[in-house]
Motif scaffolding. Sequence first.
Motif, short mmCIF file in Angstrom:
data_model
loop_
_atom_site.label_atom_id
_atom_site.label_comp_id
_atom_site.label_asym_id
_atom_site.label_seq_id
_atom_site.Cartn_x
_atom_site.Cartn_y
_atom_site.Cartn_z
N PRO A 111 37.46 -16.85 -1.44
CA PRO A 111 36.90 -17.56 -0.29
C PRO A 111 35.38 -17.48 -0.21
CG PRO A 111 38.84 -16.33 0.37
CD PRO A 111 38.54 -15.92 -1.04
N VAL A 112 34.82 -16.30 -0.52
CA VAL A 112 33.36 -16.16 -0.47
C VAL A 112 32.70 -17.05 -1.52
CG1 VAL A 112 31.45 -14.56 -0.89
CG2 VAL A 112 33.38 -13.85 0.55
N LEU A 113 33.20 -17.01 -2.75
CA LEU A 113 32.58 -17.78 -3.82
C LEU A 113 32.83 -19.28 -3.67
CD1 LEU A 113 33.28 -15.41 -6.85
CD2 LEU A 113 31.12 -15.77 -5.63
N LEU A 114 33.98 -19.64 -3.16
CA LEU A 114 34.26 -21.06 -2.91
C LEU A 114 33.33 -21.59 -1.82
CD1 LEU A 114 35.99 -23.56 -3.48
CD2 LEU A 114 37.66 -22.70 -1.82
N SER A 115 33.16 -20.82 -0.77
CA SER A 115 32.22 -21.22 0.28
C SER A 115 30.82 -21.37 -0.28
CB SER A 115 32.22 -20.18 1.42
OG SER A 115 33.49 -20.09 2.02
N ARG A 116 30.41 -20.42 -1.09
CA ARG A 116 29.07 -20.49 -1.71
C ARG A 116 28.89 -21.77 -2.50
NH1 ARG A 116 28.21 -17.15 -7.00
NH2 ARG A 116 29.53 -18.92 -7.63
N ASP A 117 29.88 -22.09 -3.32
CA ASP A 117 29.76 -23.27 -4.19
C ASP A 117 29.74 -24.57 -3.41
OD1 ASP A 117 29.71 -21.65 -6.39
OD2 ASP A 117 31.43 -22.58 -7.40
N LEU A 118 30.41 -24.60 -2.25
CA LEU A 118 30.53 -25.85 -1.50
C LEU A 118 29.48 -26.00 -0.41
CD1 LEU A 118 34.42 -26.12 -1.25
CD2 LEU A 118 32.88 -27.32 -2.82
N LEU A 119 28.71 -24.96 -0.15
CA LEU A 119 27.69 -25.03 0.90
C LEU A 119 26.70 -26.18 0.71
CD1 LEU A 119 26.71 -21.38 1.87
CD2 LEU A 119 27.72 -23.15 3.30
N PRO A 120 26.26 -26.49 -0.52
CA PRO A 120 25.32 -27.60 -0.66
C PRO A 120 25.82 -28.91 -0.08
CG PRO A 120 25.35 -26.30 -2.67
CD PRO A 120 26.47 -25.78 -1.80
N LYS A 121 27.12 -29.14 -0.08
CA LYS A 121 27.67 -30.37 0.49
C LYS A 121 27.45 -30.41 2.00
CE LYS A 121 31.06 -30.82 -3.21
NZ LYS A 121 30.28 -31.87 -3.91
N PHE A 122 27.56 -29.26 2.65
CA PHE A 122 27.29 -29.19 4.08
C PHE A 122 25.79 -29.30 4.36
CE2 PHE A 122 31.20 -26.23 4.49
CZ PHE A 122 32.06 -27.33 4.50
N LEU A 123 25.00 -28.61 3.56
CA LEU A 123 23.55 -28.61 3.77
C LEU A 123 22.98 -30.01 3.62
CD1 LEU A 123 22.72 -25.30 1.87
CD2 LEU A 123 22.62 -25.66 4.35
#
Length: 240
Positions: A111-123
Amino acid sequence: MRKFVLITGASGGIGQAIAYHLAESGYHLYLHYNKNEKSIRELLERLNQFGGEYIPIQANLTEADGYKKISSQIFSLDAIIHCSGNSYYGLLMDLTQEDLEALLNVHVLNPVLLSRDLLPKFLHKGSGNIIMITSIWGQTGAACEAAYSAAKGAQISFVKALSKELALNGIRVNAIAPGAVATPMMEGFTEDEVERIRFEIPMGRLARPEEIAHAAAFLLSDKAGYITGQVLAVNGGWYT
């Protein structure tokens, strides 16, 4: 505007309920599963009536790099609901390293690494939602579930920390902490054990998966627009 939500663990009882409720509300979904393809196929058949886009993604999150198979298949994204989980019931002295690693991979590392990888889409959008389905045991701990409680406690700490990190970017991060929920995970308990659990819960019953789904939908909605870094306990008063 089309909104896409990634639900990990969508083949489980809570994941299915969340998927159904969000599809009914007009969301488009990425539906992660590991082994239970039959459950996902049945879920997809139930969702077809809503006319959205529902994309199944298979990945084994007990493996340390399981998140990569998911993140590589995500395009437009508005929210992540981390719902994948496994459990270990037994004395800590009987816990193997393999079981512990699998538990931490599913609940913490991926979950931590998946969130990290997908954060740019939110940003890029300037908005986003991350919801962690944690547990009452992450708040108070349970005997014979020390490792599971530790993993769920780590999820809560992650939510509280990441919410502060992302608040100015318009990204909200929250958790839902269910108590006992009437899902197939409870089938490992005898009827007498389930009855004892019911007796301990002030409301006198287990939660329905739909009640967890309603909590997730609320946290995703604009009605929760000023809520971040919180743990919403849905436990019938079992732990307050």
